[in-house]
Design a protein around this motif. Structure first.
Motif, PDB file in Angstrom:
ATOM      1  N   GLN A 204      16.781   6.045 -14.072  1.00 23.89           N
ATOM      2  CA  GLN A 204      17.449   6.657 -12.801  1.00 23.89           C
ATOM      3  C   GLN A 204      16.725   7.638 -11.991  1.00 23.89           C
ATOM      4  O   GLN A 204      16.458   7.457 -10.559  1.00 23.89           O
ATOM      5  N   ALA A 205      15.912   8.469 -12.664  1.00 22.02           N
ATOM      6  CA  ALA A 205      15.132   9.480 -11.881  1.00 22.02           C
ATOM      7  C   ALA A 205      13.796   8.764 -11.262  1.00 22.02           C
ATOM      8  O   ALA A 205      13.565   8.907 -10.458  1.00 22.02           O
ATOM      9  N   LEU A 206      13.401   7.795 -12.175  1.00 22.36           N
ATOM     10  CA  LEU A 206      12.226   6.989 -11.710  1.00 22.36           C
ATOM     11  C   LEU A 206      12.846   6.061 -10.145  1.00 22.36           C
ATOM     12  O   LEU A 206      11.882   6.019  -9.255  1.00 22.36           O
ATOM     13  N   SER A 207      13.963   5.615 -10.349  1.00 27.85           N
ATOM     14  CA  SER A 207      14.326   4.881  -9.262  1.00 27.85           C
ATOM     15  C   SER A 207      14.564   5.848  -8.345  1.00 27.85           C
ATOM     16  O   SER A 207      14.185   5.378  -7.062  1.00 27.85           O
ATOM     17  N   ALA A 208      15.191   6.996  -8.553  1.00 30.43           N
ATOM     18  CA  ALA A 208      15.394   7.844  -7.230  1.00 30.43           C
ATOM     19  C   ALA A 208      14.010   8.251  -6.479  1.00 30.43           C
ATOM     20  O   ALA A 208      13.796   8.350  -5.506  1.00 30.43           O
ATOM     21  N   SER A 209      12.893   8.672  -7.559  1.00 25.33           N
ATOM     22  CA  SER A 209      11.500   8.976  -7.211  1.00 25.33           C
ATOM     23  C   SER A 209      10.989   7.848  -6.183  1.00 25.33           C
ATOM     24  O   SER A 209      10.406   8.118  -5.205  1.00 25.33           O
ATOM     25  N   GLU A 210      11.195   6.461  -6.717  1.00 19.90           N
ATOM     26  CA  GLU A 210      10.639   5.346  -5.884  1.00 19.90           C
ATOM     27  C   GLU A 210      11.197   5.212  -4.613  1.00 19.90           C
ATOM     28  O   GLU A 210      10.669   4.918  -3.690  1.00 19.90           O
ATOM     29  N   GLU A 211      12.764   5.505  -4.528  1.00 23.20           N
ATOM     30  CA  GLU A 211      13.176   5.552  -3.211  1.00 23.20           C
ATOM     31  C   GLU A 211      12.739   6.435  -2.495  1.00 23.20           C
ATOM     32  O   GLU A 211      12.865   6.281  -1.229  1.00 23.20           O
ATOM     33  N   GLN A 212      12.473   7.709  -3.023  1.00 23.82           N
ATOM     34  CA  GLN A 212      12.180   8.894  -1.937  1.00 23.82           C
ATOM     35  C   GLN A 212      10.633   8.371  -1.418  1.00 23.82           C
ATOM     36  O   GLN A 212      10.400   8.555  -0.328  1.00 23.82           O
ATOM     37  N   TYR A 213       9.920   7.834  -2.480  1.00 23.54           N
ATOM     38  CA  TYR A 213       8.598   7.332  -2.024  1.00 23.54           C
ATOM     39  C   TYR A 213       8.693   6.228  -0.899  1.00 23.54           C
ATOM     40  O   TYR A 213       7.701   6.408  -0.117  1.00 23.54           O
ATOM     41  N   ARG A 214       9.513   5.468  -0.941  1.00 21.36           N
ATOM     42  CA  ARG A 214       9.607   4.438  -0.044  1.00 21.36           C
ATOM     43  C   ARG A 214       9.997   4.768   1.213  1.00 21.36           C
ATOM     44  O   ARG A 214       9.584   4.456   2.108  1.00 21.36           O
ATOM     45  N   ASN A 215      10.930   5.811   1.190  1.00 20.53           N
ATOM     46  CA  ASN A 215      11.279   6.409   2.490  1.00 20.53           C
ATOM     47  C   ASN A 215      10.195   7.192   3.221  1.00 20.53           C
ATOM     48  O   ASN A 215       9.814   7.029   4.252  1.00 20.53           O
ATOM     49  N   LEU A 216       9.259   7.931   2.384  1.00 17.57           N
ATOM     50  CA  LEU A 216       8.211   8.629   2.967  1.00 17.57           C
ATOM     51  C   LEU A 216       6.937   7.480   3.418  1.00 17.57           C
ATOM     52  O   LEU A 216       6.358   7.735   4.532  1.00 17.57           O
TER      53      LEU A 216
END
Length: 297
Positions: A168-180
């Motif tokens: 879940q943390a990785l998914s959230a991190s990937e989502e943040q990365y994708r937004n950036l």
């Protein structure tokens, strides 16, 4: 002999009473039977204690549920997972009450399959007796009686809470990365084995595409001007095994309409959805190159 034993027996009050000769032969035989039975019972007891010791010291939850989902047995590890101090707290209670509402239907389907004679697996979340939430990965098999009818469900569950939280943390991190990445003023592409699998919004605009899907699956080198394919291709390949800081290379990318755009490119190895990939960052330097050309005139 057997005939002699019978001849020594007397029928008294509805009971055959052996004479001395018969008793002499039969008593040792009975004693031997009793000893053999006691030995067999002791072996069974030791085997059961050994099995019980293994189950009780198993680090994973071992539980047995009845047809209605009621708990018939649970080892120490399982009791600890659900926050119970002893088996008495949950004995006879339906286990599905511990399963969080959003997973109860899937848990019920697993039970139905097992009591129909099938094996099954499921990941689900529980809320323990003290409110602690955990993710469990369960493998369940049917337990049958002598007639072959399923009478219980044997489930072995592993606590996978840490793994699920990491995911879940990785998914959230990937989502943040994708937004950036999507907000980046530079074009960013990811290719696996040379084929584009990701492009941000600027990457789509730089190549004159309508949407990212117009680029996915196509070879990245298709969009590199022939005069720069050897330089950029070699540079990109060298970056796959080189994790040092990337340097910049100038080149020309080709838009979908065939027109060229001057770019400054950098490439770095990248792990994309668990797969080795290359991330390419391209910056539009058309205006700078135009000024340079004007100054050279």
């Amino acid at each position: 002999s057997a005939d002699h034993v019978v001849s020594e027996a007397t029928h008294f009050g509805g009971i055959w009473v052996l004479g001395l000769a018969g008793a002499t032969l039969v008593v040792p035989f009975v004693r031997r039977l009793v000893k053999e039975r006691e030995k067999a019972e002791e072996t069974l007891r030791r085997n059961w204690e050994f099995t019980q010791s293994i189950i009780e010291n198993e680090p994973e939850c071992v539980k047995i549920l009845g047809a209605g989902g009621a708990v018939k047995f649970m080892n120490r590890a399982g009791l600890a997972m659900i926050g119970a101090e002893s088996l008495d707290e949950v004995l006879g209670q339906p286990f599905h009450r511990l399963v969080v509402p959003e997973h109860r239907e899937a848990f019920a389907r697993l039970n139905e399959r097992v009591f129909a004679g099938e094996h099954g697996s499921l990941e689900f979340e529980i809320a323990g007796l003290k409110g602690t939430r955990r993710w469990l990965e369960t493998h369940a098999v049917p337990m049958k009686d002598k007639a072959g009818n399923v009478e219980s469900l044997l489930g072995i569950s592993r606590d996978v809470t840490k793994r699920r939280r990491a995911e879940q943390a990785l998914s959230a991190s990937e989502e943040q990365y994708r937004n950036l990445v999507d907000r980046s003023p530079d074009a960013i592409y990811v290719h696996v084995d040379g084929r584009i699998v990701f492009s941000n919004a600027m990457g789509v605009r730089l190549l004159g595409a309508q949407r990212p899907e117009d680029l996915y699956g196509r070879q990245f080198m298709e969009f590199v001007h022939p005069a720069y394919r050897n330089v950029i291709g070699e540079y990109s390949r060298s970056r796959e095994s080189d994790r040092a800081q990337a340097s910049l290379r100038e080149g020309v990318l080709l838009r979908i309409d065939g027109s060229g755009v001057d770019v400054e490119v950098t490439a770095m190895p990248f792990l994309f959805s668990g797969t080795d990939a290359v991330q390419v960052v391209a910056r539009d330097i058309s205006k700078r190159k135009e000024i340079e050309r004007m100054l050279r005139k």
